[in-house]
Design a protein around this motif. Sequence first.
Motif, mmCIF file in Angstrom:
data_model
loop_
_atom_site.group_PDB
_atom_site.id
_atom_site.type_symbol
_atom_site.label_atom_id
_atom_site.label_comp_id
_atom_site.label_asym_id
_atom_site.label_seq_id
_atom_site.Cartn_x
_atom_site.Cartn_y
_atom_site.Cartn_z
ATOM 1 N N LEU A 130 0.851 -1.184 0.000
ATOM 2 C CA LEU A 130 0.000 0.000 0.000
ATOM 3 C C LEU A 130 0.892 1.241 0.000
ATOM 4 C CD1 LEU A 130 -2.894 1.286 0.488
ATOM 5 C CD2 LEU A 130 -2.239 1.296 2.910
ATOM 6 N N VAL A 131 0.576 2.195 -0.894
ATOM 7 C CA VAL A 131 1.301 3.461 -0.971
ATOM 8 C C VAL A 131 0.277 4.589 -0.883
ATOM 9 C CG1 VAL A 131 2.753 4.917 -2.449
ATOM 10 C CG2 VAL A 131 3.098 2.448 -2.432
ATOM 11 N N MET A 132 0.587 5.623 -0.086
ATOM 12 C CA MET A 132 -0.269 6.815 -0.004
ATOM 13 C C MET A 132 0.594 8.033 -0.333
ATOM 14 S SD MET A 132 -2.151 8.457 3.306
ATOM 15 C CE MET A 132 -2.959 10.040 3.224
ATOM 16 N N THR A 133 0.139 8.838 -1.305
ATOM 17 C CA THR A 133 0.886 10.036 -1.683
ATOM 18 C C THR A 133 -0.040 11.233 -1.873
ATOM 19 O OG1 THR A 133 0.736 9.729 -4.090
ATOM 20 C CG2 THR A 133 2.583 8.651 -2.979
ATOM 21 N N ASP A 134 0.582 12.412 -1.912
ATOM 22 C CA ASP A 134 -0.088 13.668 -2.237
ATOM 23 C C ASP A 134 0.570 14.179 -3.526
ATOM 24 O OD1 ASP A 134 -0.898 16.304 -2.565
ATOM 25 O OD2 ASP A 134 -0.242 16.981 -0.591
ATOM 26 N N PRO A 135 -0.111 14.061 -4.668
ATOM 27 C CA PRO A 135 0.480 14.522 -5.926
ATOM 28 C C PRO A 135 0.403 16.032 -6.127
ATOM 29 C CG PRO A 135 -1.655 13.539 -6.346
ATOM 30 C CD PRO A 135 -1.390 13.387 -4.878
ATOM 31 N N ASP A 136 -0.142 16.761 -5.161
ATOM 32 C CA ASP A 136 -0.356 18.209 -5.303
ATOM 33 C C ASP A 136 0.527 19.040 -4.375
ATOM 34 O OD1 ASP A 136 -2.417 17.819 -7.242
ATOM 35 O OD2 ASP A 136 -3.745 17.248 -5.606
ATOM 36 N N ALA A 137 1.637 18.469 -3.895
ATOM 37 C CA ALA A 137 2.501 19.203 -2.957
ATOM 38 C C ALA A 137 3.485 20.092 -3.705
ATOM 39 C CB ALA A 137 3.257 18.194 -2.086
ATOM 40 N N PRO A 138 3.732 21.285 -3.223
ATOM 41 C CA PRO A 138 3.129 21.932 -2.053
ATOM 42 C C PRO A 138 1.779 22.569 -2.341
ATOM 43 C CG PRO A 138 4.765 23.381 -2.985
ATOM 44 C CD PRO A 138 4.793 22.115 -3.797
ATOM 45 N N GLY A 139 1.448 22.773 -3.629
ATOM 46 C CA GLY A 139 0.138 23.328 -3.983
ATOM 47 C C GLY A 139 -0.262 22.846 -5.362
ATOM 48 N N PRO A 140 -1.567 22.699 -5.625
ATOM 49 C CA PRO A 140 -2.041 22.158 -6.901
ATOM 50 C C PRO A 140 -1.643 22.980 -8.130
ATOM 51 C CG PRO A 140 -3.869 22.443 -5.352
ATOM 52 C CD PRO A 140 -2.652 22.984 -4.696
ATOM 53 N N SER A 141 -1.458 24.294 -7.974
ATOM 54 C CA SER A 141 -1.110 25.099 -9.153
ATOM 55 C C SER A 141 0.366 24.969 -9.518
ATOM 56 C CB SER A 141 -1.488 26.563 -8.938
ATOM 57 O OG SER A 141 -0.804 27.069 -7.810
ATOM 58 N N ARG A 152 -1.360 17.632 5.640
ATOM 59 C CA ARG A 152 -1.451 19.033 6.087
ATOM 60 C C ARG A 152 -1.384 19.966 4.881
ATOM 61 N NH1 ARG A 152 2.321 17.195 10.131
ATOM 62 N NH2 ARG A 152 1.294 17.088 12.144
ATOM 63 N N PRO A 153 -2.417 19.988 4.055
ATOM 64 C CA PRO A 153 -2.379 20.874 2.888
ATOM 65 C C PRO A 153 -2.401 22.342 3.303
ATOM 66 C CG PRO A 153 -4.556 19.894 3.139
ATOM 67 C CD PRO A 153 -3.678 19.275 4.180
ATOM 68 N N ASN A 154 -1.515 23.136 2.710
ATOM 69 C CA ASN A 154 -1.462 24.563 3.032
ATOM 70 C C ASN A 154 -2.195 25.416 2.009
ATOM 71 O OD1 ASN A 154 -0.088 24.614 5.459
ATOM 72 N ND2 ASN A 154 1.878 24.358 4.439
ATOM 73 N N ILE A 155 -1.985 25.109 0.730
ATOM 74 C CA ILE A 155 -2.522 25.939 -0.351
ATOM 75 C C ILE A 155 -3.413 25.076 -1.240
ATOM 76 C CG2 ILE A 155 -1.907 27.424 -2.303
ATOM 77 C CD1 ILE A 155 1.016 27.306 -1.034
ATOM 78 N N GLY A 156 -4.650 25.477 -1.448
ATOM 79 C CA GLY A 156 -5.527 24.797 -2.405
ATOM 80 C C GLY A 156 -6.035 23.447 -1.935
ATOM 81 N N ILE A 157 -6.723 22.773 -2.853
ATOM 82 C CA ILE A 157 -7.301 21.456 -2.583
ATOM 83 C C ILE A 157 -6.313 20.399 -3.072
ATOM 84 C CG2 ILE A 157 -9.205 19.886 -3.104
ATOM 85 C CD1 ILE A 157 -10.938 22.424 -3.571
ATOM 86 N N HIS A 158 -5.926 19.512 -2.170
ATOM 87 C CA HIS A 158 -4.975 18.445 -2.491
ATOM 88 C C HIS A 158 -5.701 17.113 -2.621
ATOM 89 C CE1 HIS A 158 -1.017 20.435 -1.300
ATOM 90 N NE2 HIS A 158 -1.939 21.363 -1.102
ATOM 91 N N ARG A 159 -5.155 16.255 -3.489
ATOM 92 C CA ARG A 159 -5.632 14.869 -3.600
ATOM 93 C C ARG A 159 -4.685 13.999 -2.782
ATOM 94 N NH1 ARG A 159 -4.634 14.419 -9.691
ATOM 95 N NH2 ARG A 159 -3.016 15.829 -8.968
ATOM 96 N N PHE A 160 -5.239 13.070 -2.043
ATOM 97 C CA PHE A 160 -4.442 12.103 -1.297
ATOM 98 C C PHE A 160 -4.837 10.730 -1.833
ATOM 99 C CE2 PHE A 160 -4.400 15.896 1.191
ATOM 100 C CZ PHE A 160 -3.076 15.974 1.588
ATOM 101 N N VAL A 161 -3.848 10.035 -2.397
ATOM 102 C CA VAL A 161 -4.097 8.827 -3.175
ATOM 103 C C VAL A 161 -3.575 7.590 -2.446
ATOM 104 C CG1 VAL A 161 -3.688 7.711 -5.410
ATOM 105 C CG2 VAL A 161 -3.804 10.216 -5.275
ATOM 106 N N PHE A 162 -4.434 6.585 -2.327
ATOM 107 C CA PHE A 162 -4.054 5.270 -1.806
ATOM 108 C C PHE A 162 -3.978 4.326 -2.996
ATOM 109 C CE2 PHE A 162 -6.193 7.309 1.713
ATOM 110 C CZ PHE A 162 -5.443 6.941 2.819
ATOM 111 N N VAL A 163 -2.852 3.644 -3.152
ATOM 112 C CA VAL A 163 -2.673 2.702 -4.252
ATOM 113 C C VAL A 163 -2.269 1.355 -3.674
ATOM 114 C CG1 VAL A 163 -1.490 2.246 -6.431
ATOM 115 C CG2 VAL A 163 -1.842 4.602 -5.693
ATOM 116 N N LEU A 164 -2.908 0.306 -4.158
ATOM 117 C CA LEU A 164 -2.603 -1.052 -3.700
ATOM 118 C C LEU A 164 -1.999 -1.850 -4.853
ATOM 119 C CD1 LEU A 164 -3.008 -2.883 -1.154
ATOM 120 C CD2 LEU A 164 -5.058 -3.750 -2.301
#
Length: 172
Positions: free
Chosen positions: A66-77, A111-123
């Motif tokens: 199982l892997v969990m990541t945030d592909p929008d760090a530090p911000g989605p833009s 802990r997203p600071n800027i904008g809406i972040h996606r947090f993805v769980f992959v199996l």
Amino acid sequence: MSRPAEALIVGRVIGEVLDSFIPSIKMSVTFNNKQVFNGHEFYPSTVATKPRVEIQGGDMRTFFTLVMTDPDAPGPSDPYLREHLHWIVTDIPGTTDATFGREVVSYEIPRPNIGIHRFVFVLFKQKRRQIITSPSSRDNFSTRNFAAENDLDLPVAAVYFNAQRETAARRR
């Protein structure tokens, strides 16, 4: 096309994080009995503790990573740290949950600071029980490269949620 894969395409998880795949295992991710569905929003305070991740499918001789990541760090833009690694658990036996696996990278609270972040769980289904080395950094992690480096096939399940910074008013 299956609905879970469709939602992953719409949410740009397939494309930005993962290659196209067909979900073949049922994975359930819950925070305090609140189930994660693709694209639903959670407050950071709701996801402060490690989720329960259950795997339905396979058998006790089949192992998963199982892997969990945030592909929008530090911000989605401008996600120049894409992807930020939040969690890795390996050797999870089929039909159990992540607590039966080996935590390679400890759970880090979103802990997203800027904008809406996606947090993805992959199996991923493992070909065998194996030693997976911890990445040197949580930033600039690549789920695709991690899978290739550790001889993992295409994902068998994935789900993501959205989160944004919580204002003091929202926490009440």
